[in-house]
Design a protein around this motif. Structure first.
Motif, short mmCIF file in Angstrom:
data_model
loop_
_atom_site.label_atom_id
_atom_site.label_comp_id
_atom_site.label_asym_id
_atom_site.label_seq_id
_atom_site.Cartn_x
_atom_site.Cartn_y
_atom_site.Cartn_z
N ILE A 81 0.87 -1.17 0.00
CA ILE A 81 0.00 0.00 0.00
C ILE A 81 0.90 1.22 0.00
N ALA A 82 0.47 2.28 -0.67
CA ALA A 82 1.32 3.45 -0.83
C ALA A 82 0.50 4.72 -0.75
N GLY A 83 1.17 5.85 -0.96
CA GLY A 83 0.51 7.15 -0.93
C GLY A 83 0.07 7.58 -2.31
N TYR A 84 0.17 8.87 -2.58
CA TYR A 84 -0.34 9.38 -3.86
C TYR A 84 0.73 9.46 -4.94
N ARG A 85 1.98 9.12 -4.64
CA ARG A 85 3.03 9.04 -5.65
C ARG A 85 3.31 7.56 -5.91
N GLU A 86 2.26 6.84 -6.36
CA GLU A 86 2.28 5.38 -6.30
C GLU A 86 2.28 4.69 -7.65
N HIS A 87 2.44 5.41 -8.75
CA HIS A 87 2.42 4.74 -10.05
C HIS A 87 3.48 3.64 -10.12
N GLY A 88 4.69 3.96 -9.69
CA GLY A 88 5.79 3.00 -9.75
C GLY A 88 5.55 1.79 -8.88
N HIS A 89 4.93 1.99 -7.73
CA HIS A 89 4.66 0.87 -6.83
C HIS A 89 3.67 -0.10 -7.47
N ALA A 90 2.65 0.43 -8.12
CA ALA A 90 1.67 -0.43 -8.79
C ALA A 90 2.32 -1.20 -9.93
N LEU A 91 3.14 -0.52 -10.72
CA LEU A 91 3.82 -1.18 -11.82
C LEU A 91 4.78 -2.25 -11.31
N ALA A 92 5.53 -1.93 -10.25
CA ALA A 92 6.48 -2.91 -9.70
C ALA A 92 5.77 -4.11 -9.11
N LYS A 93 4.53 -3.93 -8.65
CA LYS A 93 3.75 -5.05 -8.10
C LYS A 93 3.11 -5.87 -9.21
N GLY A 94 3.24 -5.43 -10.45
CA GLY A 94 2.76 -6.21 -11.58
C GLY A 94 1.53 -5.69 -12.26
N ALA A 95 1.09 -4.48 -11.90
CA ALA A 95 -0.10 -3.91 -12.54
C ALA A 95 0.17 -3.69 -14.03
N ASP A 96 -0.87 -3.83 -14.82
CA ASP A 96 -0.79 -3.66 -16.28
C ASP A 96 -0.57 -2.19 -16.61
N PRO A 97 0.52 -1.84 -17.33
CA PRO A 97 0.74 -0.43 -17.69
C PRO A 97 -0.42 0.18 -18.47
N LYS A 98 -1.11 -0.64 -19.26
CA LYS A 98 -2.25 -0.12 -20.02
C LYS A 98 -3.36 0.33 -19.09
N LYS A 99 -3.66 -0.49 -18.08
CA LYS A 99 -4.71 -0.13 -17.12
C LYS A 99 -4.29 1.06 -16.26
N CYS A 100 -3.00 1.14 -15.97
CA CYS A 100 -2.50 2.27 -15.19
C CYS A 100 -2.66 3.58 -15.98
N MET A 101 -2.27 3.55 -17.25
CA MET A 101 -2.39 4.77 -18.05
C MET A 101 -3.85 5.14 -18.27
N ALA A 102 -4.69 4.15 -18.49
CA ALA A 102 -6.12 4.42 -18.67
C ALA A 102 -6.72 5.05 -17.42
N GLU A 103 -6.23 4.65 -16.26
CA GLU A 103 -6.72 5.27 -15.02
C GLU A 103 -6.33 6.75 -14.97
N LEU A 104 -5.13 7.06 -15.39
CA LEU A 104 -4.71 8.46 -15.44
C LEU A 104 -5.58 9.26 -16.40
N PHE A 105 -6.03 8.61 -17.47
CA PHE A 105 -6.88 9.27 -18.46
C PHE A 105 -8.33 9.36 -17.98
N GLY A 106 -8.66 8.72 -16.87
CA GLY A 106 -10.04 8.72 -16.38
C GLY A 106 -10.95 7.84 -17.21
N LYS A 107 -10.41 6.75 -17.75
CA LYS A 107 -11.17 5.90 -18.66
C LYS A 107 -11.65 4.62 -17.96
#
Length: 340
Positions: A81-107
């Protein structure tokens, strides 16, 4: 372990740490992960500048060794679990970069269906318990995850990441106290980038060697060179082993530095730090440091590095394409998964 006195100042970069020599596969994995985080963050900044990402955007350029080195020690069933500077933590835990970027886009295709944005990545399948917008809000939640592990009789651990500004919150002290009393398998990691937003560490903490605060709760504390991914991996690996074996919490202060401002609303951080300080810290760029070491050890050629960087850049480009093609969340999704 890199020790620094309480007189340490923001202008001084950490000294190199002699971590154990890595094997080629491990080194390549760490380098690849750090490059993914770096290129993802750089692309996010570009998309924000084009108006494709709105709201707040806190980037971790320069801090990649912290999340990558720490999370590389975990099993898939461990928690983060992390704070609000957590993109890297999610990616390092194995999150899909596509889903991460789509979240940033509000999609709709985003990790949180576009409703969380930059500060609220969440991936239950990978036991990534989210980013948290409230300073220090993740600390008691991660402590609760440790309690749940013990209650269920498991041997997982939970890494709780937060910034140096969160150390001044009451829940930090309450959580370490309970974790010590209840012997919870939690590793508390303060990613100390020396600034709480724009306030220097020396202006808001009487004791600037933050790891020493662990002594008050009979918790193991250690300060780590956060620009050296191998040093981070070794220190966190030891803490993870203690947590599994002894159900013993740890508090690690990872000294790191962000090359950009606090957020995209503060891109240069020019008000509270100078260019000379930033350039001095860039000499300790964690990606360059690992690449140089791998080159000296004969683990990578320049051509291999270039090819790897190109592959990572393509992954990030495909993530942007996915985000742009993903639909907007329909009105029917407004209250889905939302507690009212």
């Amino acid at each position: 372990m890199a020790k620094r006195s309480s007189k340490a100042v923001a202008e001084t970069a950490p000294q190199a740490v002699k971590a154990s020599p890595p094997d080629k596969q491990l080194a390549m994995d760490l380098l690849s992960q750090m490059l993914l985080v770096r290129r993802f963050e750089e692309k996010a900044a570009e998309m924000y500048s084009q108006g494709k990402i709105g709201g707040f955007l806190h980037l971790a350029v320069g801090m990649e060794a912290s999340c990558v080195g720490a999370i590389s020690t975990l099993r898939s069933d461990d928690y983060v679990i992390a704070g609000y500077r957590e993109h890297g933590h999610a990616l390092a835990k194995g999150a899909d970069p596509k889903k991460c970027m789509a979240e940033l886009f509000g999609k709709l295709g985003g990790l949180s269906k576009g409703k969380g944005g930059s500060m609220h990545f969440f991936d239950r399948e990978r036991n990534f318990l989210g980013g948290t917008g409230i300073v220090g809000g993740q600390i008691p939640i991660g402590t609760g995850a440790g309690l749940a592990i013990n209650y269920r009789g498991g041997d997982q651990v939970c890494l709780v990441f937060f910034g140096d500004g969160a150390v001044g919150q009451g829940v930090f002290h309450e959580s370490l106290n309970l974790a010590s009393i209840w012997r919870l398998p939690v590793i508390y990691i303060v990613e100390n980038n020396l600034y709480a937003m724009g306030t220097a560490l020396t202006r808001n903490q009487a004791v600037t060697d933050l790891y020493k605060k662990a002594d008050a709760y009979n918790v193991y504390g250690e300060q780590v060179n956060g620009m050296d991914v191998l040093a981070v991996r070794e220190a966190v690996g030891r803490a993870v082993e203690r947590a599994r074996r002894e159900k013993s919490p740890s508090f690690l202060e990872i000294r790191t530095y962000r090359f950009r401002g606090h957020s995209m609303r503060d891109p240069a951080a020019a008000v509270y730090r100078n260019r000379e300080e930033v350039e001095e810290w860039k000499k300790s760029d964690p990606i360059v440091l690992l690449w140089d070491r791998m080159s000296r050890d004969g683990l990578i050629t320049e051509a291999e590095y270039t090819a790897l960087d190109h592959t990572i850049a393509q992954v990030v480009e495909e993530a942007v394409q996915f985000a742009e093609a993903s639909p907007e969340p329909p009105l029917s999704e407004l209250l889905t998964d939302v507690y009212v």
